[in-house]
Structure formats: C-alpha cells, structure tokens
Design a protein around this motif. Structure first.
Motif, short mmCIF file in Angstrom:
data_model
loop_
_atom_site.label_atom_id
_atom_site.label_comp_id
_atom_site.label_asym_id
_atom_site.label_seq_id
_atom_site.Cartn_x
_atom_site.Cartn_y
_atom_site.Cartn_z
N LEU A 63 45.16 52.25 37.71
CA LEU A 63 45.43 50.92 38.54
C LEU A 63 43.92 50.96 38.68
CD1 LEU A 63 47.01 47.96 39.47
CD2 LEU A 63 46.13 48.87 41.66
N GLU A 108 40.10 48.78 39.85
CA GLU A 108 39.68 48.63 41.53
C GLU A 108 39.67 47.06 41.55
OE1 GLU A 108 36.20 48.64 43.81
OE2 GLU A 108 36.19 50.36 42.59
N LEU A 109 40.50 46.93 42.47
CA LEU A 109 40.62 45.27 42.82
C LEU A 109 39.22 44.98 43.04
CD1 LEU A 109 42.96 43.44 43.41
CD2 LEU A 109 42.33 43.88 46.15
N ASP A 124 39.86 39.07 42.27
CA ASP A 124 40.77 39.97 41.78
C ASP A 124 42.48 38.73 42.83
OD1 ASP A 124 40.19 40.35 39.81
OD2 ASP A 124 40.51 42.43 39.65
N LEU A 174 46.56 41.06 42.18
CA LEU A 174 47.30 42.15 42.41
C LEU A 174 48.36 41.41 42.26
CD1 LEU A 174 47.92 44.84 41.10
CD2 LEU A 174 48.10 45.35 43.41
N LYS A 230 52.96 41.46 40.33
CA LYS A 230 53.42 42.87 40.03
C LYS A 230 54.58 41.69 39.16
CE LYS A 230 58.22 45.01 41.14
NZ LYS A 230 57.72 45.84 40.86
N GLY A 282 48.51 41.61 45.65
CA GLY A 282 47.01 42.29 46.49
C GLY A 282 46.24 41.01 46.01
N TYR A 330 52.24 46.42 36.90
CA TYR A 330 51.11 44.95 37.99
C TYR A 330 49.99 45.07 36.72
CZ TYR A 330 53.78 47.31 41.46
OH TYR A 330 54.82 47.91 42.46
N GLN A 331 49.48 44.63 37.47
CA GLN A 331 48.00 43.87 36.46
C GLN A 331 47.61 43.12 37.37
OE1 GLN A 331 49.27 40.50 33.65
NE2 GLN A 331 46.90 40.98 32.17
N LEU A 332 46.23 43.48 37.55
CA LEU A 332 44.67 42.49 38.44
C LEU A 332 44.52 41.68 36.94
CD1 LEU A 332 42.08 45.39 38.51
CD2 LEU A 332 44.02 44.26 40.21
#
Length: 336
Positions: A25, A27-28, A32, A34, A36, A72, A101-103
C-alpha cells in the motif's frame, strides 16, 4: 495497520493482461483518504490504459471511478471523517480502484449520494466530471438550475456514459437537447435520459436537423471519434458557438469551416486537472453538486450493467465490453 493489499495489476501477457496479486500500500499523503473500495466504474480509458501498460511492460493498477468507505485520513484532510462513504474519479498517475484499498486525494472526492446503491454511485463520477467540465469550464455555462434556458445543445453519441449524464445535466440547466443514437434501444435510452429530440448519427443528419428547425445549435458535444462529425458540427454550430470533443482524433481535423462563424473547438480531458495539479479541488466541488442532484432526484444514475468480484478475467471482460462501444450508460464492478 494495512501494509499490503490485493490488487489487479497489468502484465506483459496480452492473452492474460491482468493478474490479482498483493502489492504494498503506498504511503498515505497529507491530502489523502485511504478508501476501502466497494465498487469501481468501468470506462473506455481502462482498456486503453491497459493496452498501453502491457505494450510498455509497465505494472499498473487501473480503475478510475470508485466508491468506498474512508478508513484513513491524511493529516491535512479536514472535510471528511472516518466511516464516510465517498465517490471519486481518481488519477492517471496513482494506484486505481481495481484494488481492495485505494489512496485518493481528498480534494477530488465528495460524499457519495445516500439515496442510491454503491454501484449506482460508482457509475457516475468520471462521466459527470467530463460533462460538467465541457459545459462549465469550456462552454462557460454557470452551474445553476435553468442557467442556460433558451440554449440548444446537440450531443453526438448520447447513449454512452458521458452522453447519458450530459443530457440530464443539460436539462437541469434548462437547455433544449438533441441527442444522437443509432439503434432502437439506444434511442429509447436517450429519450429516457431526457433528450427532447433524437437523430441518427449514422445518417446524413445535417439536413434533418435543419428541416426540424433545430439549427443552428449554440453548443455541440462530439462524444465519439470526431473525424466523421467535425464538418457537420461546423455546419450546424451557431456564430460564436462552442464545439466540444473528448476523443483524440487519429488524423488532423478539418476545422477551417469554423473560422467564419468564429466558433471555438474545445477539448475536454477529465484527467488534465490532476495531471497538471490545476484547480484540482474543483472536481471535488463538482462531485458535491452531483451528490446533491442525485439525492434530490434531479439526475438519475446511468448504471445499466453490473459484474461482481475483484477477479482478473471478470474485469478484463468488462473492460473489453465497454471498449467495444456496445454498453449503454455505465457498467460497474462490485467488490463483494
């Protein structure tokens, strides 16, 4: 803490261009979310980007439209909370929505509509932003109810994803809408979306539009390959009118006939803003308007087909079907 996610990545094998694997994943970032991912809209750009990635031997996670739950938050995110359901159209340069999951940059996201399903919401962001930016950013139409009352818009390819939502947005703006469709089922679809008049883009439609008393048109949107339509557009457009296009031409376009009408030719590319970091937050604001329009029943979802599962073969087939041009409205993948 989540460190690895399941995602569909492109391969170097044209016969099996997608593979489900675990990837780190990213880095946030400070801006951003996060997310689901719950559902991902499928667009023509997916198959195009897939082919480019396979040819280049590049590893990409595709998927642009997305709906999901915020799990997140970056340190500078102020407008969202954990547990919010959001929708967005993503960026070319980042990991896409074909993943667990996607930023997502919070500035290009908005809270998802509450009155429709996740897949119905996932059908809308990219196509709405394309229609919105063409009408607002390029055609200079103010985004308020009935702000374009008395104006006339001709849409070539009204039954596609962009055309389906552009018809509805134009009607909310108060416009008279002519939409093109070539099959009985697509004619019925554009009429359902709200088109006032329907023409067949496979015919010589210029004399028909004139005979119907619908020429000239103030705005004209070519939502398909522009080469067959550019001269007809120049013939039908009003003086100082706007012609918009969204598909890259394969050959130079004949635009000289527009000159004596002082008409403009505007190109819309939904990813241009995020590619250039230009007015990025305007996309989140546009989607906030879309959420309001859906929840107030001013715009309906353009969802027509669903597939289920974060599965390589399922998503490949969905991408190929959308790229074929045979899908009315939008196809969405639901990640159960």
């Amino acid at each position: 803490m989540i460190k690895h996610i399941n995602a569909l990545v492109t391969t170097t094998n044209e016969a099996q261009p997608l593979e489900l694997i675990q990837i780190p994943l990213p880095e946030l970032g400070e801006h951003d979310l996060l997310v689901k991912v719950m559902a991902s809209g499928v667009n023509p750009v997916d198959a195009k980007q897939r082919s480019m990635a396979v040819a280049a031997g590049a590893t990409r996670v595709l998927g642009f439209d997305g709906v999901g739950e915020v799990v997140g938050l970056g340190e500078k995110v102020a407008d969202f909370n954990l547990g919010d359901r959001v929708f967005y159209a993503g960026q070319l340069s980042r990991t896409g929505s074909n993943a667990e999951y996607q930023l997502v940059d919070a500035r290009i996201a908005a809270r998802a509509p509450e009155t429709v399903s996740v897949e119905a919401a996932a059908a809308m962001p990219l196509t709405f932003l394309t229609a919105y930016e063409l009408l607002h950013d390029h055609f200079n139409i103010k985004m308020e109810a009935r702000a374009a009352r008395g104006k006339r818009l001709l849409i070539i390819n009204g039954a596609g994803g962009v055309g389906s939502v552009m018809i509805q947005l134009a009607k909310w703006l108060g416009m008279e809408v002519i939409a093109s469709a070539s099959r009985p089922e697509t004619v019925a679809w554009v009429e359902q979306m709200g088109a006032d008049h329907v023409i067949n883009h496979r015919d010589d439609y210029v004399p028909l539009v004139k005979s119907m008393g619908l020429a000239p048109v103030d705005y004209l949107a070519i939502l398909h390959t522009p080469e067959p339509h550019i001269e007809a557009a120049a013939e039908l457009i009003a003086p100082f009118g706007h012609i918009g296009a969204i598909v890259e031409p394969a050959a130079p376009l004949e635009v000289r006939k527009m000159k004596n009408k002082a008409a403009s030719l505007d190109w819309e590319f939904m990813f241009a803003k995020t590619n250039a970091d230009f007015e990025v937050a305007s996309q989140g604001k546009a989607l906030a308007l879309l959420q309001q329009l859906i929840d107030s029943a001013q715009i309906t979802t353009t969802l027509t087909e669903r597939v289920h599962g974060l599965d390589a073969e399922t998503i490949r087939e969905a991408q190929d079907r959308v790229a074929s041009g045979k899908v009315m409205g939008k196809l969405v993948a639901i990640f159960d």
